[in-house]
Write a protein that holds these residues in place. Structure first.
Motif, PDB file in Angstrom:
ATOM      1  N   ASP A  14       0.831  -1.203   0.000  1.00  0.00           N
ATOM      2  CA  ASP A  14       0.000   0.000   0.000  1.00  0.00           C
ATOM      3  C   ASP A  14       0.869   1.258   0.000  1.00  0.00           C
ATOM      4  N   LYS A  15       0.235   2.428  -0.028  1.00  0.00           N
ATOM      5  CA  LYS A  15       0.961   3.695  -0.128  1.00  0.00           C
ATOM      6  C   LYS A  15       1.837   3.969   1.094  1.00  0.00           C
ATOM      7  N   GLN A  16       1.534   3.340   2.218  1.00  0.00           N
ATOM      8  CA  GLN A  16       2.325   3.523   3.426  1.00  0.00           C
ATOM      9  C   GLN A  16       3.491   2.535   3.507  1.00  0.00           C
ATOM     10  N   LYS A  56       3.212  -0.794   3.587  1.00  0.00           N
ATOM     11  CA  LYS A  56       2.838  -2.040   4.264  1.00  0.00           C
ATOM     12  C   LYS A  56       2.407  -3.075   3.222  1.00  0.00           C
TER      13      LYS A  56
END
Length: 81
Positions: free
Chosen positions: A57-59, A61
């Motif tokens: 994901d964008k973070q 993770k």
């Protein structure tokens, strides 16, 4: 149902198709990029077998899940030309 859109865009002295922030390779002509986008759209809609997938994901993770082979997206191609 998920919906995805390929956009036909001018790119790097030629043409390409784009999905979100991802751009295909460059094609010499608009028609070649459009034909490639149509092939990609057809492949997206073809049923397959269930598969395990991992995605980030964008973070940053990572996620693991099962992608059902019959859960295919609706695909559109936007061509402003």
């Amino acid at each position: 149902m998920t919906k995805i859109t390929y956009d036909i865009v001018e790119h790097d002295g030629g043409w390409a198709f784009k999905l979100g922030d991802t751009i295909s390779g460059t094609f010499k002509t608009h028609d070649a990029a459009l034909a490639a986008a149509k092939r990609a759209a057809a492949e997206q809609q073809r049923p397959d077998v269930d598969r395990g997938i991992s995605w980030e994901d964008k973070q940053g993770k990572w996620h693991d899940e099962v992608s059902k082979g019959d859960d295919r997206p609706e695909v559109e191609i936007h061509d402003k030309k």
